[in-house]
Structures are given as structure tokens and as C-alpha cells.
Design a protein around this motif. Sequence first.
Motif, PDB file in Angstrom:
ATOM      1  N   UNK A 218       0.855  -1.181   0.000  1.00  0.00           N
ATOM      2  CA  UNK A 218       0.000   0.000   0.000  1.00  0.00           C
ATOM      3  C   UNK A 218       0.894   1.235   0.000  1.00  0.00           C
ATOM      4  N   UNK A 219       0.676   2.127  -0.957  1.00  0.00           N
ATOM      5  CA  UNK A 219       1.524   3.313  -1.092  1.00  0.00           C
ATOM      6  C   UNK A 219       0.665   4.570  -1.120  1.00  0.00           C
ATOM      7  N   UNK A 220       0.998   5.537  -0.263  1.00  0.00           N
ATOM      8  CA  UNK A 220       0.240   6.780  -0.141  1.00  0.00           C
ATOM      9  C   UNK A 220       1.071   7.930  -0.699  1.00  0.00           C
ATOM     10  N   UNK A 221       0.708   8.420  -1.891  1.00  0.00           N
ATOM     11  CA  UNK A 221       1.413   9.507  -2.572  1.00  0.00           C
ATOM     12  C   UNK A 221       2.925   9.247  -2.603  1.00  0.00           C
ATOM     13  N   UNK A 222       3.361   8.101  -3.123  1.00  0.00           N
ATOM     14  CA  UNK A 222       4.775   7.734  -3.011  1.00  0.00           C
ATOM     15  C   UNK A 222       5.721   8.595  -3.830  1.00  0.00           C
ATOM     16  N   UNK A 223       5.211   9.375  -4.789  1.00  0.00           N
ATOM     17  CA  UNK A 223       6.078  10.240  -5.588  1.00  0.00           C
ATOM     18  C   UNK A 223       5.845  11.721  -5.301  1.00  0.00           C
ATOM     19  N   UNK A 224       5.067  12.008  -4.276  1.00  0.00           N
ATOM     20  CA  UNK A 224       4.680  13.390  -4.013  1.00  0.00           C
ATOM     21  C   UNK A 224       5.837  14.315  -3.691  1.00  0.00           C
ATOM     22  N   UNK A 225       6.930  13.772  -3.119  1.00  0.00           N
ATOM     23  CA  UNK A 225       8.085  14.601  -2.760  1.00  0.00           C
ATOM     24  C   UNK A 225       9.254  14.435  -3.726  1.00  0.00           C
ATOM     25  N   UNK A 226       9.018  13.827  -4.885  1.00  0.00           N
ATOM     26  CA  UNK A 226      10.118  13.475  -5.774  1.00  0.00           C
ATOM     27  C   UNK A 226      10.133  14.329  -7.033  1.00  0.00           C
TER      28      UNK A 226
END
Length: 246
Positions: A170-178
Motif C-alpha cells: 500500500x503506497x500513499x502519494x509515493x512520488x509526491x516529494x520526488x
Amino acid sequence: MNEFGGVLQVRDLFKEHGQGQSLVRAVDGVDLEVPAGQMLAVMGPSGCGKSTLLHLLGGLERPTDGEVWLSGQRIDTLSERALARLRRRSVGFVFQAFHLVEELSAVENVELPALLAGGSPRAARHRATFLLERVGLADRARHLPWELSGGQRQRVAIARAMANEPLVLLADEPTGNLDTAATLDVLRLFEGLRAAGQTLVIVTHDERVAATADRLVSMRDGMFVDDTRLAGRTTGRLDGMIRLED
């Protein structure tokens, strides 16, 4: 009795916060089945209930009403101890903010879930080393989180989530800080996991992430408003799409 056949299932799921005039229904009567090996993306505006749904699927929150099933076992009725044990064994979590332990090296962060689950130090280190190789960070195994880029930290977090070979990731906004390059690295990694048969549920605002999924569910006001099967994805297509955005 569970009537579904997927790895993850929810039935008539509700989650409410507050009461009276301040009552907020974050998840409103949702039904969902995620088959084994499927990559599901969940999109929608901020505050629509995406993250709450993910927390309910992984047992981080309990529903106000409804049922949550993981691999044929109903989990919303488990005791706190049993639920924590199930999360360690069967669910991998990846968060936007990474949540790495700053005092531990990359390999120590990745091996931590296996150690907490009672695994042997030798087996935990072997698994962690293998996973860091898989995410392309074998040469960063001894580095502390502050010595890694954002994309590298997220890949360490994904490796850590896979430490106990979870049934579902389960991934929650996994690229939001990238940035764009790091996002592409994570997209490739998710595609590799999906191709290997891993079940994934990814909450995202990023259409590039959703483009890698088998299926896209859209949420609004706690409800599903669209459920679309996706096809024709390739990493090359993603490369081109991201290059056009640079």
C-alpha cells in the motif's frame, strides 16, 4: 463468510469522524475487490477519502461500519495485537514522507521489519541486501538517510515495505516529494513489482503513477465515482511521457 476471491476486499465500508454537525464521512459505503497481482491506482481531489481508504485497507484505522478482508481473513474485527502482527506479516506500507529511521543505515532500515517480526538477524540482513540490490541501491547500503537523495530514500522505503514479502503493498502519494527523474525510477520499480505478481494499491495525484496501473478508481466525497481498466502500458511510453513534461 467472505464471498470474494481477491487478496483485498471491502464491503459496504464507512469511516466517520466527529459527530453531529461536525460529522465527516471520509469513506461512504465503498465496495472493492483487488485480485492477486493487480496494481490499483486510487485518484481524486484532496480530502476525498483516498488516504483514509488506504489506512482502512491496511488496518491502520478501523471502519465505523463495514468489513475489510485480507486473503480471506476479516481484519477489522481483530484485536490490536493480532492486527499489528498481521500488518507486520502481510502488509507493506510506503508513505510520501518516507518515514525512515534517521539513525539507521539503508540496510538497517530495510531489515527492521523482519527483525520486529522475529526473524533471525542473518536472514533479515540477507533479505535486506537482496532488496537493496533489487531497487538499485546496493552501493548505498551503509549510507544514512540524510546521505541519500529523495528518490533513493523512497526506494529504500519501498524495499523496507517488501522486507516480509507482504501479500499487498500500500503506497500513499509515493512520488509526491520526488522530482521527475526520481519519479520515473519509482514508476519503473512499481512496474517491476507488478510484473512479478505483487499486489499494489497506490493513492496518488500523479497521472504518471496512475498510468502504470492495471486499474484506476476515482474517488469524490468518500465514494467511488469511476472504475476503469487500463491497458497498453509500457515503461518506454512512460519515459516519453515524462520527457515531454521536463
